[in-house]
Every structure is written in structure tokens, then in C-alpha cells.
Design a protein around this motif. Structure first.
Motif, PDB file in Angstrom:
ATOM      1  N   UNK A  34      45.069  43.600  45.492  1.00  0.00           N
ATOM      2  CA  UNK A  34      46.393  43.796  45.970  1.00  0.00           C
ATOM      3  C   UNK A  34      47.282  45.239  45.539  1.00  0.00           C
ATOM      4  N   UNK A  35      48.313  45.230  45.981  1.00  0.00           N
ATOM      5  CA  UNK A  35      49.379  46.568  45.592  1.00  0.00           C
ATOM      6  C   UNK A  35      49.544  46.683  44.050  1.00  0.00           C
ATOM      7  N   UNK A  36      49.449  45.688  43.430  1.00  0.00           N
ATOM      8  CA  UNK A  36      49.813  45.541  42.144  1.00  0.00           C
ATOM      9  C   UNK A  36      48.957  44.403  41.329  1.00  0.00           C
ATOM     10  N   UNK A  37      49.458  43.953  39.937  1.00  0.00           N
ATOM     11  CA  UNK A  37      48.583  43.018  39.158  1.00  0.00           C
ATOM     12  C   UNK A  37      49.211  41.589  39.943  1.00  0.00           C
ATOM     13  N   UNK A  38      48.271  40.476  39.702  1.00  0.00           N
ATOM     14  CA  UNK A  38      48.726  39.160  40.085  1.00  0.00           C
ATOM     15  C   UNK A  38      49.985  38.774  39.483  1.00  0.00           C
ATOM     16  N   UNK A  39      50.121  38.959  38.213  1.00  0.00           N
ATOM     17  CA  UNK A  39      51.447  38.820  37.506  1.00  0.00           C
ATOM     18  C   UNK A  39      52.622  39.257  38.363  1.00  0.00           C
ATOM     19  N   UNK A  40      52.564  40.573  38.414  1.00  0.00           N
ATOM     20  CA  UNK A  40      53.571  41.297  39.066  1.00  0.00           C
ATOM     21  C   UNK A  40      54.027  40.931  40.395  1.00  0.00           C
ATOM     22  N   UNK A  41      52.794  40.484  41.230  1.00  0.00           N
ATOM     23  CA  UNK A  41      53.092  40.192  42.537  1.00  0.00           C
ATOM     24  C   UNK A  41      53.668  38.694  42.565  1.00  0.00           C
ATOM     25  N   UNK A  42      53.299  37.907  41.645  1.00  0.00           N
ATOM     26  CA  UNK A  42      53.839  36.463  41.560  1.00  0.00           C
ATOM     27  C   UNK A  42      55.484  36.790  41.426  1.00  0.00           C
ATOM     28  N   UNK A  43      55.766  37.431  40.348  1.00  0.00           N
ATOM     29  CA  UNK A  43      57.142  37.787  40.061  1.00  0.00           C
ATOM     30  C   UNK A  43      57.863  38.775  40.926  1.00  0.00           C
ATOM     31  N   UNK A  44      57.380  39.464  41.466  1.00  0.00           N
ATOM     32  CA  UNK A  44      58.426  40.626  42.180  1.00  0.00           C
ATOM     33  C   UNK A  44      58.113  40.674  43.522  1.00  0.00           C
TER      34      UNK A  44
END
Length: 124
Positions: A34-44
């Protein structure tokens, strides 16, 4: 005192197990990453998509890092007959998380829920 501590610990472990058991089961994405980490994607991801939406609508800027079209391209699945399954169908990527979070996205009132191009091959 020790009995209360053990009982509290047991309750916390039970609650954590119950929460973990209820997490949505998501179909695997197709892309390499993805374009960023899973944690970042879930949050942002809502903020990323809203920011991109505003830049596109108000400033005419396209091609930014966050794109709902690319989200759909990677996260849609393919039915047995070869057709793409909409990402907002029950059990699909977007719908599963949004149902878990009790959030109703309005993205798909305007945007496509399936990729328009042929589906990419699963890479992971």
C-alpha cells in the motif's frame, strides 16, 4: 489482594480475546504494497482521501499518492465468474472495516466500487 489481581487479569485477557475474535476478516489486497503502513492506512485513509478530493475538485490536481481508484483496484476481489465484486458488498474490504467501525462511507455514492480496468493479478 492477589485473588483480585488475578481476577482482573483474567477479565482483561478474556476481553482482549473477545475483541480479537470479532475483528473483520478482510480479503487480501492485490498490489505489492500500500502507499503507507497498515496502521497509518487504518488511521489516516479518510483524511488522505478527503485531502486528495479537495485538491482535485478545488485545484484540479490529480495523480496524488492517495487515490480511491487505486484503493478499489487493489482491494476488490473477483467472483467465480470472473467479475469484480464491489468493495462495498458485505464481506468485502471496505464494507467489512466500515461495518466493524460503525461508519458509513459516502465515497461510493459517486465513485465506482469495482475497477474499470481488468483486475490485476494477485501479488501476495
Amino acid at each position: 489482594m492477589l485473588a483480585r489481581l488475578l481476577l482482573g487479569l483474567l477479565l482483561m485477557v478474556s476481553a482482549a480475546a473477545a475483541i480479537a475474535a470479532e475483528l473483520p476478516q478482510l480479503p487480501k489486497a492485490r498490489g505489492e504494497a500500500c502507499i503507507d503502513s497498515p496502521a497509518t492506512m487504518r488511521r489516516d485513509h479518510p483524511d488522505m482521501l478527503k485531502h486528495q478530493r479537495d485538491d482535485t475538485l478545488r485545484l484540479g490536481i490529480r495523480g496524488a499518492k492517495a487515490s480511491l481508484k487505486e484503493c478499489v483496484s487493489c482491494h476488490s476481489t473477483q467472483a467465480a465468474d470472473g467479475h469484480a465484486v464491489p468493495v462495498n458488498d458485505p464481506g468485502q474490504f471496505c464494507q467489512s472495516c466500515h461495518a466493524y467501525a460503525a461508519v458509513k462511507p459516502d465515497c461510493f455514492e459517486c465513485h465506482a466500487t469495482t475497477p474499470k480496468a481488468p483486475m490485476k493479478e494477485a501479488a501476495r
